[in-house]
Design a protein around this motif. Sequence first.
Motif: not given
Length: 134
Positions: A68-73, A2-9
């Motif tokens: 990086d987290v799955d876009v679905s989350k 699945s595509p992922t998206v980066p999570i930052y602070v």
Amino acid sequence: MSPTVPIYVAISISEGVYKHWGIFIDASGKEDKILLQVAGSDGRFRYEMETTDVRQSERLVELFHLYDVDVSKINSIKTIASQVTVHNEIRGWNCQDYVLDLLEALEKEAIVNNKDAGYKTQKDSLQGKQEGLA
């Protein structure tokens, strides 16, 4: 996969004594870039979800990559973020505590794998940036 998206602070200069922290979900679409944060001051914080690209802010001093987290989350992350307790009854509790509390909640819900060595290293490093600890 699945595509992922980066999570930052997102760490920014604020009006207060300490730097402001928020969780930035760096999705591909401009309208999908989200900042999860608490805003306010000691004893008067409130949860806010803002659709914004924090890179455009002149106050931004650092984008700290966590994982990086799955876009679905993404929707689950937004829901959990809105449910994290805002501790206005604790003197000195602030946006930095909120971010760490949110990460704990995401770990508890298995959105983030707290056994992942890379994530653990990043979280430990982030905790080292927390200000105001005596």
